[in-house]
Design an enzyme around this catalytic site. Sequence first.
Site, PDB file in Angstrom:
ATOM      1  N   HIS A  13     -59.408  31.211  21.994  1.00  0.00           N
ATOM      2  CA  HIS A  13     -59.253  30.025  21.127  1.00  0.00           C
ATOM      3  C   HIS A  13     -59.869  30.349  19.770  1.00  0.00           C
ATOM      4  O   HIS A  13     -61.092  30.383  19.631  1.00  0.00           O
ATOM      5  CB  HIS A  13     -59.959  28.810  21.751  1.00  0.00           C
ATOM      6  CG  HIS A  13     -59.774  27.554  20.971  1.00  0.00           C
ATOM      7  ND1 HIS A  13     -59.303  26.381  21.531  1.00  0.00           N
ATOM      8  CD2 HIS A  13     -59.979  27.259  19.665  1.00  0.00           C
ATOM      9  CE1 HIS A  13     -59.239  25.438  20.616  1.00  0.00           C
ATOM     10  NE2 HIS A  13     -59.648  25.947  19.461  1.00  0.00           N
ATOM     11  N   HIS A  15     -59.496  29.946  15.282  1.00  0.00           N
ATOM     12  CA  HIS A  15     -58.867  29.470  14.042  1.00  0.00           C
ATOM     13  C   HIS A  15     -58.990  30.568  12.992  1.00  0.00           C
ATOM     14  O   HIS A  15     -60.099  30.935  12.616  1.00  0.00           O
ATOM     15  CB  HIS A  15     -59.554  28.199  13.538  1.00  0.00           C
ATOM     16  CG  HIS A  15     -59.442  27.062  14.498  1.00  0.00           C
ATOM     17  ND1 HIS A  15     -58.427  26.142  14.443  1.00  0.00           N
ATOM     18  CD2 HIS A  15     -60.208  26.723  15.563  1.00  0.00           C
ATOM     19  CE1 HIS A  15     -58.568  25.264  15.432  1.00  0.00           C
ATOM     20  NE2 HIS A  15     -59.645  25.602  16.122  1.00  0.00           N
ATOM     21  N   LEU A  16     -57.841  31.070  12.531  1.00  0.00           N
ATOM     22  CA  LEU A  16     -57.868  32.147  11.537  1.00  0.00           C
ATOM     23  C   LEU A  16     -57.537  31.668  10.135  1.00  0.00           C
ATOM     24  O   LEU A  16     -57.684  32.422   9.180  1.00  0.00           O
ATOM     25  CB  LEU A  16     -56.889  33.259  11.930  1.00  0.00           C
ATOM     26  CG  LEU A  16     -57.359  34.200  13.036  1.00  0.00           C
ATOM     27  CD1 LEU A  16     -56.262  35.217  13.364  1.00  0.00           C
ATOM     28  CD2 LEU A  16     -58.642  34.921  12.644  1.00  0.00           C
ATOM     29  N   ARG A  17     -57.067  30.412   9.995  1.00  0.00           N
ATOM     30  CA  ARG A  17     -56.624  29.897   8.686  1.00  0.00           C
ATOM     31  C   ARG A  17     -55.504  30.771   8.128  1.00  0.00           C
ATOM     32  O   ARG A  17     -54.824  31.463   8.853  1.00  0.00           O
ATOM     33  CB  ARG A  17     -57.804  29.790   7.696  1.00  0.00           C
ATOM     34  CG  ARG A  17     -59.059  29.135   8.257  1.00  0.00           C
ATOM     35  CD  ARG A  17     -58.799  27.750   8.839  1.00  0.00           C
ATOM     36  NE  ARG A  17     -60.054  27.064   9.154  1.00  0.00           N
ATOM     37  CZ  ARG A  17     -60.168  26.122  10.074  1.00  0.00           C
ATOM     38  NH1 ARG A  17     -59.138  25.740  10.791  1.00  0.00           N
ATOM     39  NH2 ARG A  17     -61.315  25.526  10.283  1.00  0.00           N
ATOM     40  N   ASN A  41     -53.197  24.923  13.800  1.00  0.00           N
ATOM     41  CA  ASN A  41     -53.460  23.759  12.928  1.00  0.00           C
ATOM     42  C   ASN A  41     -53.648  24.157  11.468  1.00  0.00           C
ATOM     43  O   ASN A  41     -54.651  23.853  10.838  1.00  0.00           O
ATOM     44  CB  ASN A  41     -54.648  22.922  13.437  1.00  0.00           C
ATOM     45  CG  ASN A  41     -55.967  23.669  13.401  1.00  0.00           C
ATOM     46  OD1 ASN A  41     -56.004  24.888  13.502  1.00  0.00           O
ATOM     47  ND2 ASN A  41     -57.059  22.939  13.250  1.00  0.00           N
ATOM     48  N   LYS A  99     -50.094  23.841  21.738  1.00  0.00           N
ATOM     49  CA  LYS A  99     -51.364  23.131  21.608  1.00  0.00           C
ATOM     50  C   LYS A  99     -51.151  21.636  21.396  1.00  0.00           C
ATOM     51  O   LYS A  99     -50.399  21.226  20.514  1.00  0.00           O
ATOM     52  CB  LYS A  99     -52.134  23.725  20.418  1.00  0.00           C
ATOM     53  CG  LYS A  99     -53.456  23.059  20.098  1.00  0.00           C
ATOM     54  CD  LYS A  99     -54.524  23.378  21.132  1.00  0.00           C
ATOM     55  CE  LYS A  99     -55.779  22.545  20.939  1.00  0.00           C
ATOM     56  NZ  LYS A  99     -56.791  23.159  20.115  1.00  0.00           N
ATOM     57  N   HIS A 136     -56.676  19.782  23.294  1.00  0.00           N
ATOM     58  CA  HIS A 136     -57.900  19.323  22.637  1.00  0.00           C
ATOM     59  C   HIS A 136     -58.239  18.032  23.356  1.00  0.00           C
ATOM     60  O   HIS A 136     -57.606  17.000  23.123  1.00  0.00           O
ATOM     61  CB  HIS A 136     -57.674  19.089  21.137  1.00  0.00           C
ATOM     62  CG  HIS A 136     -58.918  18.646  20.442  1.00  0.00           C
ATOM     63  ND1 HIS A 136     -59.663  19.473  19.624  1.00  0.00           N
ATOM     64  CD2 HIS A 136     -59.609  17.474  20.506  1.00  0.00           C
ATOM     65  CE1 HIS A 136     -60.737  18.826  19.199  1.00  0.00           C
ATOM     66  NE2 HIS A 136     -60.725  17.595  19.713  1.00  0.00           N
ATOM     67  N   HIS A 174     -62.365  24.240  24.832  1.00  0.00           N
ATOM     68  CA  HIS A 174     -63.739  24.003  24.358  1.00  0.00           C
ATOM     69  C   HIS A 174     -64.416  22.807  25.028  1.00  0.00           C
ATOM     70  O   HIS A 174     -64.779  21.833  24.388  1.00  0.00           O
ATOM     71  CB  HIS A 174     -63.795  23.867  22.829  1.00  0.00           C
ATOM     72  CG  HIS A 174     -62.712  23.035  22.192  1.00  0.00           C
ATOM     73  ND1 HIS A 174     -62.433  21.752  22.567  1.00  0.00           N
ATOM     74  CD2 HIS A 174     -61.854  23.328  21.201  1.00  0.00           C
ATOM     75  CE1 HIS A 174     -61.446  21.295  21.823  1.00  0.00           C
ATOM     76  NE2 HIS A 174     -61.077  22.225  20.999  1.00  0.00           N
ATOM     77  N   LEU A 220     -65.950  19.635  16.506  1.00  0.00           N
ATOM     78  CA  LEU A 220     -65.323  18.702  17.448  1.00  0.00           C
ATOM     79  C   LEU A 220     -64.706  19.480  18.602  1.00  0.00           C
ATOM     80  O   LEU A 220     -64.026  20.479  18.340  1.00  0.00           O
ATOM     81  CB  LEU A 220     -64.251  17.870  16.739  1.00  0.00           C
ATOM     82  CG  LEU A 220     -64.822  16.815  15.799  1.00  0.00           C
ATOM     83  CD1 LEU A 220     -63.710  16.197  14.954  1.00  0.00           C
ATOM     84  CD2 LEU A 220     -65.561  15.720  16.574  1.00  0.00           C
ATOM     85  N   ASP A 248     -63.476  29.016  19.501  1.00  0.00           N
ATOM     86  CA  ASP A 248     -63.199  27.909  18.587  1.00  0.00           C
ATOM     87  C   ASP A 248     -63.855  28.154  17.234  1.00  0.00           C
ATOM     88  O   ASP A 248     -64.232  27.207  16.546  1.00  0.00           O
ATOM     89  CB  ASP A 248     -63.644  26.553  19.173  1.00  0.00           C
ATOM     90  CG  ASP A 248     -62.997  25.376  18.437  1.00  0.00           C
ATOM     91  OD1 ASP A 248     -61.989  25.591  17.747  1.00  0.00           O
ATOM     92  OD2 ASP A 248     -63.515  24.252  18.557  1.00  0.00           O
ATOM     93  N   HIS A 252     -64.927  26.843   7.548  1.00  0.00           N
ATOM     94  CA  HIS A 252     -64.671  25.936   6.416  1.00  0.00           C
ATOM     95  C   HIS A 252     -65.556  26.410   5.273  1.00  0.00           C
ATOM     96  O   HIS A 252     -66.671  26.871   5.518  1.00  0.00           O
ATOM     97  CB  HIS A 252     -65.066  24.493   6.765  1.00  0.00           C
ATOM     98  CG  HIS A 252     -64.171  23.842   7.753  1.00  0.00           C
ATOM     99  ND1 HIS A 252     -62.980  23.232   7.418  1.00  0.00           N
ATOM    100  CD2 HIS A 252     -64.277  23.712   9.098  1.00  0.00           C
ATOM    101  CE1 HIS A 252     -62.397  22.745   8.507  1.00  0.00           C
ATOM    102  NE2 HIS A 252     -63.168  23.030   9.544  1.00  0.00           N
ATOM    103  N   ALA A 264     -65.453  19.295  10.346  1.00  0.00           N
ATOM    104  CA  ALA A 264     -65.855  19.789  11.664  1.00  0.00           C
ATOM    105  C   ALA A 264     -65.447  21.243  11.819  1.00  0.00           C
ATOM    106  O   ALA A 264     -64.316  21.605  11.506  1.00  0.00           O
ATOM    107  CB  ALA A 264     -65.179  18.951  12.746  1.00  0.00           C
TER     108      ALA A 264
HETATM  109  O1  DOR Z   1     -64.643  21.657  15.097  1.00  0.00           O
HETATM  110  C1  DOR Z   1     -63.442  21.865  15.092  1.00  0.00           C
HETATM  111  N1  DOR Z   1     -62.839  22.493  14.057  1.00  0.00           N
HETATM  112  N2  DOR Z   1     -62.721  21.420  16.107  1.00  0.00           N
HETATM  113  C2  DOR Z   1     -61.393  21.502  16.101  1.00  0.00           C
HETATM  114  O2  DOR Z   1     -60.789  21.065  17.057  1.00  0.00           O
HETATM  115  C3  DOR Z   1     -60.659  22.008  14.926  1.00  0.00           C
HETATM  116  C4  DOR Z   1     -61.488  22.912  14.160  1.00  0.00           C
HETATM  117  C5  DOR Z   1     -60.914  23.237  12.801  1.00  0.00           C
HETATM  118  O3  DOR Z   1     -59.743  23.572  12.711  1.00  0.00           O
HETATM  119  O4  DOR Z   1     -61.679  23.221  11.830  1.00  0.00           O
HETATM  120 ZN    ZN Z   2     -60.173  24.715  17.885  1.00  0.00          ZN
END
Ligand code: DOR
Ligand code: ZN
Length: 349
Positions: A13, A15-17, A41, A99, A136, A174, A220, A248, A252, A264
């Site tokens: 799991h 997030h690579l942006r 996302n 997802k 999620h 998560h 989150l 996860d 940011h 988050a």
């Molecule tokens: O904390 C989180 N950040 N929870 C998520 O489900 C999404 C993620 C994000 O993409 O920043």
């Molecule tokens: Zn996530």
Amino acid sequence: MQTLTLIQPDDWHLHLRDGAAMKAVVNDSARQFARAIVMPNLNPPVTTVAEAEAYRTRILAALDPALSFEPLMTLYLTDNTPSVEIVRAAASPSVHAVKLYPAGATTHSDRGVTDIRKTHEALEAMQQQGLPLLVHGEATGDAVDIFDREKVFIERTLEPLMRDFPELRIVFEHITTSDAVDFVLSQDPGRLVATITPHHLLINRNALFKGGLNPHHYCLPVVKREEHRQALLAAATNKPGRFFAGTDSAPHPRHAKESTCGCAGIYSARSAVELYATAFEQAGDFTHFETFLSTAGAAFYRLPVNTATITLVREDWVMPERLPFGEGEELVPFRAGETLRWKLQGANA
Ligand code: DOR
Ligand code: ZN
């Protein structure tokens, strides 16, 4: 114990942006993990196989050529995902799951699912095709206390989903509570497993408020009470096969975290394997460390286990306070400025 050698892990799991941000973080993951399930996302989200394949190409282009890393792509489920797209996804060697974000639950979830009944056609196709659903697991709405969102999601959405789609294979992503651990253990292992992040294994909700409001510990689902952290630690270390690693890691920019409305997400990719080792060490039991990090996830996703190995050594090092995050931005990693006691030696062929 001074060294730990294990099969190279995968991050189930991540997030690579995209763009410059992705270029700044992807090699942190690739240095440790052979593969990662990449979250869809983006803004706008990755909703089609064509978009997922294009995103995968951009990820591969951003990789350090000295590293080998396979992004395993996912689609973002919407109220309108047609079953034909699911059939296409199942046929694509690049796409490994779909997802479910309940609308409004988290970052970039506004195009998520408003009512699970609207997705029944897509879920039916996933069930038929054997394509896993990643959830999620948080109920939304102001009436639900934020610390109860996971528990309420189990009752309102997950339990009915498992009843209505008895062949659907699900990853409860998560997880953060003993309720989730108990629910996973009550179900058939071939149908329901869960990922656990390093931060949910290492901090409880006190960390959000220690010395003042700490936005870098906000993610989150939000971190919970110590008793829940203990339940996660017990699940990760003692229930091989049911729970596996999914960081996860969700970067940011610093200014977006340290603002009046901090977003988050915790960035753990710089040191994920070391952080998991720290958690297992806390539990005093490395017996199932390799299963948790390197084999259980592959088994669920029906993928081969990696052949390379990695070695962790017992060595103190200090996590940088800040990392570059592209285009003049910076990133505050999890455990910034703190001493970590395990260090990754690097992947061996
Ligand atoms: O904390 C989180 N950040 N929870 C998520 O489900 C999404 C993620 C994000 O993409 O920043
Ligand atoms: Zn996530």
